[in-house]
Write an enzyme that holds these catalytic residues in place. Structure first.
Site, short mmCIF file in Angstrom:
data_model
loop_
_atom_site.label_atom_id
_atom_site.label_comp_id
_atom_site.label_asym_id
_atom_site.label_seq_id
_atom_site.Cartn_x
_atom_site.Cartn_y
_atom_site.Cartn_z
N LYS A 174 27.54 29.60 43.49
CA LYS A 174 28.22 30.54 42.59
C LYS A 174 29.70 30.23 42.70
O LYS A 174 30.38 30.69 43.63
CB LYS A 174 27.92 31.98 43.05
CG LYS A 174 28.01 33.05 41.98
CD LYS A 174 29.28 33.08 41.19
CE LYS A 174 30.38 33.93 41.79
NZ LYS A 174 31.61 33.91 40.96
N GLU A 249 34.00 32.75 55.50
CA GLU A 249 35.31 32.15 55.73
C GLU A 249 36.28 32.94 54.87
O GLU A 249 36.22 32.86 53.64
CB GLU A 249 35.27 30.66 55.37
CG GLU A 249 36.38 29.87 56.01
CD GLU A 249 37.62 29.83 55.16
OE1 GLU A 249 38.51 30.69 55.36
OE2 GLU A 249 37.71 28.95 54.30
N CYS A 283 43.93 29.63 52.50
CA CYS A 283 43.61 30.54 53.60
C CYS A 283 44.27 30.09 54.89
O CYS A 283 44.46 30.90 55.79
CB CYS A 283 42.11 30.68 53.76
SG CYS A 283 41.24 29.12 53.79
N GLU A 382 47.64 39.22 53.58
CA GLU A 382 47.60 37.87 52.98
C GLU A 382 48.14 37.95 51.56
O GLU A 382 47.56 38.61 50.70
CB GLU A 382 46.16 37.36 52.97
CG GLU A 382 46.06 35.92 52.52
CD GLU A 382 44.65 35.36 52.58
OE1 GLU A 382 43.71 36.04 52.14
OE2 GLU A 382 44.50 34.23 53.07
P1 NAP Z 1 37.25 37.04 45.84
O1 NAP Z 1 37.06 38.16 44.91
O2 NAP Z 1 36.88 37.22 47.26
O3 NAP Z 1 36.43 35.78 45.22
C1 NAP Z 1 35.79 34.76 45.95
C2 NAP Z 1 34.41 34.50 45.35
O4 NAP Z 1 33.57 35.64 45.51
C3 NAP Z 1 34.41 34.21 43.86
O5 NAP Z 1 33.41 33.28 43.55
C4 NAP Z 1 34.08 35.57 43.27
O6 NAP Z 1 33.55 35.53 41.99
C5 NAP Z 1 33.04 36.03 44.26
N1 NAP Z 1 32.80 37.47 44.25
C6 NAP Z 1 33.66 38.47 43.91
N2 NAP Z 1 33.05 39.67 44.04
C7 NAP Z 1 31.79 39.43 44.47
C8 NAP Z 1 30.66 40.25 44.79
N3 NAP Z 1 30.72 41.57 44.69
N4 NAP Z 1 29.53 39.64 45.19
C9 NAP Z 1 29.44 38.31 45.29
N5 NAP Z 1 30.47 37.47 45.00
C10 NAP Z 1 31.63 38.03 44.60
O7 NAP Z 1 38.74 36.54 45.79
P2 NAP Z 1 39.78 36.78 44.57
O8 NAP Z 1 39.63 38.18 44.03
O9 NAP Z 1 39.62 35.68 43.63
O10 NAP Z 1 41.16 36.67 45.34
C11 NAP Z 1 41.75 37.81 45.92
C12 NAP Z 1 42.36 37.49 47.27
O11 NAP Z 1 41.36 36.96 48.14
C13 NAP Z 1 43.43 36.41 47.27
O12 NAP Z 1 44.65 36.89 46.87
C14 NAP Z 1 43.38 35.97 48.71
O13 NAP Z 1 44.10 36.86 49.52
C15 NAP Z 1 41.92 36.04 49.05
N6 NAP Z 1 41.22 34.72 48.91
C16 NAP Z 1 40.99 33.99 50.01
C17 NAP Z 1 40.38 32.74 49.89
C18 NAP Z 1 40.09 31.89 51.08
O14 NAP Z 1 40.09 30.67 50.96
N7 NAP Z 1 39.79 32.44 52.22
C19 NAP Z 1 40.03 32.25 48.64
C20 NAP Z 1 40.26 33.05 47.51
C21 NAP Z 1 40.87 34.27 47.67
P3 NAP Z 1 34.50 35.81 40.70
O15 NAP Z 1 35.22 34.55 40.50
O16 NAP Z 1 33.58 36.10 39.61
O17 NAP Z 1 35.40 36.96 41.05
#
Ligand code: NAP
Ligand code: MG
Length: 479
Positions: A174, A249, A283, A382
């Site tokens: 996904k 992660e 990250c 973050e």
């Molecule tokens: P996120 O919501 O955690 O998204 C990561 C993945 O999870 C995406 O594929 C997302 O899909 C999916 N996802 C979201 N809600 C879900 C749910 N309820 N069940 C299953 N999968 C789900 O991250 P973001 O909102 O894009 O970013 C927000 C913040 O997260 C960033 O500002 C940063 O602080 C942090 N982040 C950290 C990392 C890392 O490498 N550790 C990477 C990205 C973001 P969708 O694309 O459809 O939302």
């Protein structure tokens, strides 16, 4: 406009609902591609196919050497298509071309690593009290759901797909809705390399639907997630329902500790990319610079000079070092943190402005914050944008205390010429990956993962075998 379809059981198909959604280029804010949007029915079909395929053994019981050969072939194909994949990644994620090429090369290296590793995943023979032979087998877990973020779309997809496949699992990926294209292309490449039908699906589905339909599906045996701590916690709760194996992660707030005896210029040259690279959306971003007080002013001057020289611009321009953020929302998040920092009493040494010459893309000038206290929210949360806080410290003990005074524990760095101090600090910091006189702590061959709220489980290196296998213990009586 071109439409990218789902990969379902290894075949390209539209979504059952026929739904699509547009992808915007972060550099221009303009749509550049349509992508099929997977829904519940597509997920249900993909899980059933992946489970049936796992049961037939066309992949799970194929010889490990044959599995490895397919991954090696895929690595070669990724290298042959490096320019095409890098261009997609640059346009879709706003990455500078030079970074995008490096990342495609990394994904190929990960496939190569697991191509070679597949037939080196072994059990043990264990001396036991009863007469006979006690052996362990490493068996694939089953159907793995792999959920990836948008910051390193192809690289993180490869970190999960390659070991999961090497271990004999079937996979459903996904990808983040913002950046699904390179993962869809990677699945095409794996199929072309000889992956049997049914082994891989890539389903760009909205996060909430993936959470409810994929993560909680009783036929899913393992979930591997990279993303925010908030969604990670939610996924962990969802996994509790079926006792589904999960590894996470999550975010980071890495300390980059610079002692007065360090080579300051070398540290600065590296540290700007360690926090502003990928526009801070990393990250492992070294977003808290902890600098010994006796060199604090000198370090800040060098840092400001090197930051001012960074080339912020269009991803496809070969000279560009820093591209735009992924979305308007992600840029606004950084702007909100910059405003908050000033309310909290921090000083913006430079940057933080939206460049007027790039009106439509999601650009932001890298920002340096000084007069920051580690307890301020900008030092604790973050930001995931091009913002660094520089905090002074006096002693080694204080540096370790500040480094650990956050909820996260993913990565960190120590700069010093004193070997004993380097080791003491590296041991003292509660984080999964540390680097000394370098900011590079991510290596294909070495374990990667977090302490504390940065998650658990180790991806990469042979440690990843633990994520994608079950251990079976068998006793053979010799009587
Ligand atoms: P996120 O919501 O955690 O998204 C990561 C993945 O999870 C995406 O594929 C997302 O899909 C999916 N996802 C979201 N809600 C879900 C749910 N309820 N069940 C299953 N999968 C789900 O991250 P973001 O909102 O894009 O970013 C927000 C913040 O997260 C960033 O500002 C940063 O602080 C942090 N982040 C950290 C990392 C890392 O490498 N550790 C990477 C990205 C973001 P969708 O694309 O459809 O939302
Ligand atoms: Mg989200």
């Amino acid at each position: 406009m071109e439409t990218a379809y789902l990969v379902l059981g290894g075949e390209r198909v539209p979504a059952v609902t026929g739904k699509t959604f547009p992808l915007l280029e972060p550099a221009t804010g303009q749509p550049f591609m349509e992508v099929a949007e997977a829904g519940r029915e597509d997920i249900e079909r993909a899980v059933r196919i992946a489970h049936q395929t796992f049961e037939t053994g066309s992949w799970s019981r194929l010889s490990a050497t044959a599995r490895g050969r397919i991954l090696l072939k895929a690595a070669t194909l990724v290298r042959e298509r490096l320019e095409q994949l890098a261009t997609i990644e640059a346009r879709n994620a706003g990455k500078p071309m030079r970074d995008a090429r490096d990342e495609v090369g990394l994904a190929a290296a990960v496939l190569e690593y697991w191509g070679g590793a597949a037939n080196k995943i072994m059990g043990e023979t264990i001396p036991v009290q009863d007469t006979g032979l006690e052996v362990t087998l490493r068996e694939p877990v089953g159907v793995c759901a792999l959920i990836t973020p948008w910051n390193f779309p192809l690289v993180i997809a490869s970190w999960k797909i390659a070991p999961a496949l090497a271990c004999g699992n079937t996979v459903i990926v996904k990808p983040a809705q913002l950046t699904p294209v390179s993962t869809l292309l990677l699945a095409d490449i794996l199929m072309e390399a000889g992956l049997p039908p049914g082994v891989i699906s890539v389903l760009p589905a909205p996060g909430a639907i993936a959470g409810n339909s994929l993560v909680t599906h009783p036929l899913i045996s393992k979930v591997s997630f990279t993303g925010s701590t908030e969604v990670g916690a939610h996924i962990m709760r969802l996994c509790a329902e079926n006792i589904t194996r999960v590894s996470l992660e999550l975010g980071g707030k890495a300390a980059n500790i610079v002692f007065a005896d360090a080579d300051l210029q070398r540290s600065v040259n590296s540290s700007v990319f360690a926090v502003f690279g990928n526009c801070g959306q990393d990250c492992c971003a070294r977003s808290r610079l902890l600098v010994q007080r006796s060199v604090y002013e000198e370090f800040n001057q060098l840092l400001a000079a090197r930051t001012a020289a960074l080339r912020v611009g269009q991803p496809l321009d070969e000279q560009t070092e820093i591209g735009p953020l992924i979305s308007a929302a992600q840029r606004q998040r950084s702007l909100d943190y910059l405003a908050l920092a000033q309310q909290e009493g921090a000083h913006v040494l430079m940057g933080g402005n939206v460049p007027s010459e790039q009106p439509n893309g999601y650009f932001l000038q890298p920002a340096i914050l000084t007069q920051v206290d580690n307890r301020m929210r900008v030092a604790q949360e973050e930001i995931f944008g091009p913002v660094v806080t520089v905090i002074p410290f006096d002693t080694e003990e204080e540096a370790i205390r500040l480094a650990n005074d956050v909820a996260f524990g993913l990565s960190g760095s120590v700069w010093t010429q004193n070997l004993g101090r380097a080791l003491r600090v590296a041991k003292g910091v509660r984080a999964g990956v540390l680097s000394v006189n370098s900011n590079h702590s991510v290596h294909t061959e070495a374990p990667f993962g977090g302490y504390k709220k940065s998650g658990f489980g180790r991806e990469m290196g042979m440690h990843a075998v633990q994520l994608y296998t079950e251990v079976k213990s068998i006793f053979f009586s010799q009587e």
